[in-house]
Design a protein around this motif. Structure first.
Motif, PDB file in Angstrom:
ATOM      1  N   LYS A 122       9.308 -11.636  -3.483  1.00 48.65           N
ATOM      2  CA  LYS A 122       8.522 -12.351  -4.481  1.00 48.65           C
ATOM      3  C   LYS A 122       7.605 -11.384  -5.221  1.00 48.65           C
ATOM      4  O   LYS A 122       7.306 -10.280  -4.753  1.00 48.65           O
ATOM      5  CB  LYS A 122       7.682 -13.440  -3.807  1.00 48.65           C
ATOM      6  CG  LYS A 122       8.506 -14.528  -3.157  1.00 48.65           C
ATOM      7  CD  LYS A 122       7.646 -15.495  -2.371  1.00 48.65           C
ATOM      8  CE  LYS A 122       6.707 -16.271  -3.236  1.00 48.65           C
ATOM      9  NZ  LYS A 122       5.999 -17.336  -2.502  1.00 48.65           N
ATOM     10  N   ASP A 123       7.151 -11.841  -6.368  1.00 45.22           N
ATOM     11  CA  ASP A 123       6.245 -11.028  -7.177  1.00 45.22           C
ATOM     12  C   ASP A 123       5.005 -10.638  -6.394  1.00 45.22           C
ATOM     13  O   ASP A 123       4.496  -9.513  -6.531  1.00 45.22           O
ATOM     14  CB  ASP A 123       5.865 -11.800  -8.445  1.00 45.22           C
ATOM     15  CG  ASP A 123       4.757 -11.125  -9.214  1.00 45.22           C
ATOM     16  OD1 ASP A 123       4.994 -10.047  -9.769  1.00 45.22           O
ATOM     17  OD2 ASP A 123       3.629 -11.676  -9.230  1.00 45.22           O
ATOM     18  N   ASP A 124       4.499 -11.534  -5.561  1.00 44.54           N
ATOM     19  CA  ASP A 124       3.278 -11.248  -4.807  1.00 44.54           C
ATOM     20  C   ASP A 124       3.454 -10.063  -3.866  1.00 44.54           C
ATOM     21  O   ASP A 124       2.498  -9.338  -3.586  1.00 44.54           O
ATOM     22  CB  ASP A 124       2.849 -12.480  -4.022  1.00 44.54           C
ATOM     23  CG  ASP A 124       1.468 -12.329  -3.404  1.00 44.54           C
ATOM     24  OD1 ASP A 124       0.506 -12.187  -4.174  1.00 44.54           O
ATOM     25  OD2 ASP A 124       1.373 -12.316  -2.166  1.00 44.54           O
ATOM     26  N   ARG A 125       4.677  -9.859  -3.349  1.00 44.31           N
ATOM     27  CA  ARG A 125       4.936  -8.722  -2.464  1.00 44.31           C
ATOM     28  C   ARG A 125       4.860  -7.398  -3.222  1.00 44.31           C
ATOM     29  O   ARG A 125       4.516  -6.356  -2.650  1.00 44.31           O
ATOM     30  CB  ARG A 125       6.326  -8.859  -1.830  1.00 44.31           C
ATOM     31  CG  ARG A 125       6.515 -10.141  -1.018  1.00 44.31           C
ATOM     32  CD  ARG A 125       5.621 -10.173   0.192  1.00 44.31           C
ATOM     33  NE  ARG A 125       5.788 -11.401   0.952  1.00 44.31           N
ATOM     34  CZ  ARG A 125       5.032 -11.741   1.982  1.00 44.31           C
ATOM     35  NH1 ARG A 125       4.035 -10.959   2.364  1.00 44.31           N
ATOM     36  NH2 ARG A 125       5.244 -12.877   2.627  1.00 44.31           N
ATOM     37  N   VAL A 126       5.175  -7.456  -4.517  1.00 45.48           N
ATOM     38  CA  VAL A 126       5.072  -6.252  -5.348  1.00 45.48           C
ATOM     39  C   VAL A 126       3.626  -6.007  -5.744  1.00 45.48           C
ATOM     40  O   VAL A 126       3.156  -4.862  -5.777  1.00 45.48           O
ATOM     41  CB  VAL A 126       5.958  -6.392  -6.609  1.00 45.48           C
ATOM     42  CG1 VAL A 126       5.822  -5.170  -7.509  1.00 45.48           C
ATOM     43  CG2 VAL A 126       7.411  -6.603  -6.217  1.00 45.48           C
ATOM     44  N   ARG A 127       2.910  -7.086  -6.012  1.00 42.27           N
ATOM     45  CA  ARG A 127       1.526  -6.980  -6.496  1.00 42.27           C
ATOM     46  C   ARG A 127       0.609  -6.345  -5.466  1.00 42.27           C
ATOM     47  O   ARG A 127      -0.257  -5.530  -5.808  1.00 42.27           O
ATOM     48  CB  ARG A 127       1.004  -8.383  -6.853  1.00 42.27           C
ATOM     49  CG  ARG A 127      -0.437  -8.420  -7.331  1.00 42.27           C
ATOM     50  CD  ARG A 127      -0.836  -9.816  -7.753  1.00 42.27           C
ATOM     51  NE  ARG A 127      -0.930 -10.737  -6.637  1.00 42.27           N
ATOM     52  CZ  ARG A 127      -2.087 -11.077  -6.047  1.00 42.27           C
ATOM     53  NH1 ARG A 127      -3.223 -10.542  -6.449  1.00 42.27           N
ATOM     54  NH2 ARG A 127      -2.087 -11.937  -5.045  1.00 42.27           N
ATOM     55  N   ARG A 128       0.780  -6.719  -4.186  1.00 44.09           N
ATOM     56  CA  ARG A 128      -0.131  -6.244  -3.144  1.00 44.09           C
ATOM     57  C   ARG A 128       0.596  -5.270  -2.219  1.00 44.09           C
ATOM     58  O   ARG A 128       1.409  -5.693  -1.384  1.00 44.09           O
ATOM     59  CB  ARG A 128      -0.678  -7.433  -2.343  1.00 44.09           C
ATOM     60  CG  ARG A 128      -1.492  -8.385  -3.177  1.00 44.09           C
ATOM     61  CD  ARG A 128      -2.174  -9.431  -2.319  1.00 44.09           C
ATOM     62  NE  ARG A 128      -1.210 -10.308  -1.640  1.00 44.09           N
ATOM     63  CZ  ARG A 128      -1.571 -11.349  -0.891  1.00 44.09           C
ATOM     64  NH1 ARG A 128      -2.854 -11.626  -0.735  1.00 44.09           N
ATOM     65  NH2 ARG A 128      -0.655 -12.084  -0.309  1.00 44.09           N
TER      66      ARG A 128
END
Length: 526
Positions: free
Chosen positions: A312-318
């Motif tokens: 997911k995008d959140d895994r890339v963001r953090r």
């Protein structure tokens, strides 16, 4: 003022049954602006978008507070009547008016009797429910509206042309499903300010009435309904808009479902406008339109890479270290096992319901193409789930007859809490697999994805601000939202939410009860 038709007992039974069933099937049902609903005794035509067959009607019936309206007079296609099925009994017992659709017959249809029945109901002070699209369909866009609602309002006004105090309401509603046919998804029901029509204020609607006037009222209805839901020319734009909304207001932003829908719709409208402007021939394209079109292309590529890696995008963001990933995987796996273990007794009760529902839906899907069958999947799941659930409950009570006074309450309570724990079990399992895939992707690829994401995020925030969205959503929505947030706030509430009796406090409005994140949509030519 008229008093309205007394509520028939089958209607009350249906409302109670499906209030419970809908709350089991959908994770969160948010009803917005219910204070706009006119009280019983005021003639009212309820209009809504129609993408989920009978489920739309059931949702509206259960979303109208009984202290506002005692009942809604339903309408349904005539082919649903006279059949030896539970659905047919359900429709007929609630006092539903049959509507003959042209597509269902080889000869011209006559709905004069149906219109007379609806006019009598309105004159009695009832609320009549109509779907001006004329049919339910599995499409991302709202179909062109029929003029039947405006003509019905005109007929009623014309019969009361000599009564200056008479008024009729057209109450429009937008239904937004995050994933209309998936278990434990979310739904937003948005009521709009009613259109109030009076003989003295709207003489143009008195007979003889011009077609342009009828069409103008129909256009008003469409504009209100489409303003509260996703109305897209393609599934592709819906997918990109949801991704843009998740990047603009990332995981952890305290936000109501209504706010999430409005943000997604804001990006959707911008993407739609860019497509329309870029498709005009012999017209110079504004640089901002070019920029928005390029953003869509980049978002599509980014979404494709996320799906190919299974993250997911959140895994890339953090960014997370490998040590932290392994630690989190251990916690997620342990917690999933604990929740699954305590759910086993309840899963035994749920198994007949799940199997019978899956079989019914599997057989129904084979009866036609996606656009003609997928709008009825939720309806089949609701009805078969309700019937098999009642059978499990009665069977369990009979088998434990000496303790029936206990099991009559214990069985549904166990099934409900099992559903609650399984939601979090699935969420923890989904997080475990996502973290595992994150390990496989590798540090180099993640750094590359993070650079790409940072550039996209800047462009999305710039576009959002230009569209009137707040520059810092994480801070803004904490203050702007009401008490009904939907998402968890703080670590203690997150942990306590696992044992909430009411419902799970979601962190992501895109969630369903599945081991994978639901981000794919049908091909636009399906």
């Amino acid at each position: 003022m008229a008093k309205g038709t007394p509520t028939p007992w089958p209607y009350t039974l249906i409302r109670l049954l499906f209030q419970f069933t809908l709350k089991v099937f959908y994770g969160t049902i948010v009803v917005s602006n219910a204070h706009f609903i006119p009280e019983t005794g005021k003639p009212c035509i309820v209009c809504a978008n129609h993408s989920n067959s009978l489920t739309d009607a059931l949702l509206l019936v259960t979303s109208v507070p009984s202290n506002r309206r005692n009942m809604l007079r339903l309408t349904a296609k005539s082919t649903q009547f006279g059949r030896k099925t539970f659905t047919s009994w359900l429709i007929e017992s609630a006092g539903t008016v049959p509507i003959h659709r042209r597509k269902d017959f080889d000869v011209p249809v006559d709905n004069s009797q149906a219109m007379e029945a609806l006019i009598k109901a309105l004159e009695a002070g009832d609320a009549v429910m109509m779907f001006p699209e004329g049919m339910s369909r599995f499409h991302p866009t709202i179909a062109p509206l029929k003029t039947g609602v405006a003509r019905l309002a005109s007929d009623v006004l014309s019969q009361h042309r000599d009564d200056p105090q008479f008024e009729i309401y057209i109450l429009n509603c937008s239904i937004t499903y995050m994933h209309r046919q998936h278990w434990r998804s979310d739904v937003l029901v948005t009521w709009h300010p009613p259109m109030v029509l009076r003989p003295k204020d709207n003489p143009e609607l008195l007979k003889p009435v011009k077609h342009e006037t009828i069409r103008a009222v129909t256009t008003q209805i469409y504009e209100q309904i489409s303003s509260g839901t996703f109305d897209s020319p393609s599934w592709h734009l819906v997918q990109l808009s949801k991704l843009a909304a998740r990047m603009y207001a990332p995981l952890g932003t305290t936000m109501s479902l209504g706010d999430h829908v409005r943000i997604t719709r804001t990006f959707l409208e911008a993407f739609k406008d860019a497509h329309e402007d870029s498709s005009e021939e012999n017209q110079p394209i504004h640089p901002e339109i070019v920029k928005t079109m390029q953003l869509q292309t980049d978002l599509k590529e980014y979404q494709h890479r996320l799906m190919s890696y299974g993250i997911k995008d959140d895994r890339v963001r953090r960014p997370l270290s490998r040590h932290d990933i392994v630690r989190r995987m251990t916690i997620r796996l342990f917690w999933s096992c604990i929740l699954f273990s305590i759910s086993i007794p309840g899963l035994v009760l749920w198994l007949p319901v799940i199997l019978s529902t899956l079989y019914a839906v599997h057989e129904f899907k084979k009866s036609g193409p996606i656009f003609d069958t997928f709008d009825e999947i939720a309806q089949y799941k609701l009805i078969y789930g309700l019937m098999s659930g009642i059978c499990v409950w009665l069977g369990g009570v009979i088998l434990t007859l000496p303790f029936a006074l206990v099991t009559i309450f214990l069985i549904p309570a166990t099934m409900w809490m099992t559903l609650r724990w399984m939601e979090d079990c699935i969420a923890s399992s989904r997080a475990f697999f996502a973290l595992f895939r994150l390990l496989r992707v590798g540090k180099h690829t993640l750094n590359e994805m993070r650079i790409l994401r940072n550039g996209l995020h800047r462009e999305i925030v710039e576009l959002g601000i230009s569209l009137g969205l707040p520059p810092k959503p994480e801070e803004f929505f904490v203050l702007a939202g009401g008490q009904e947030k939907g998402r968890v706030v703080g670590p203690w509430q997150s942990k306590a939410g696992y044992f909430s009796i009411r419902r799970r406090r979601k962190r992501d409005w895109n969630e369903t009860l599945r081991l994978y994140d639901k981000v794919d949509y049908p091909d636009d030519d399906s």
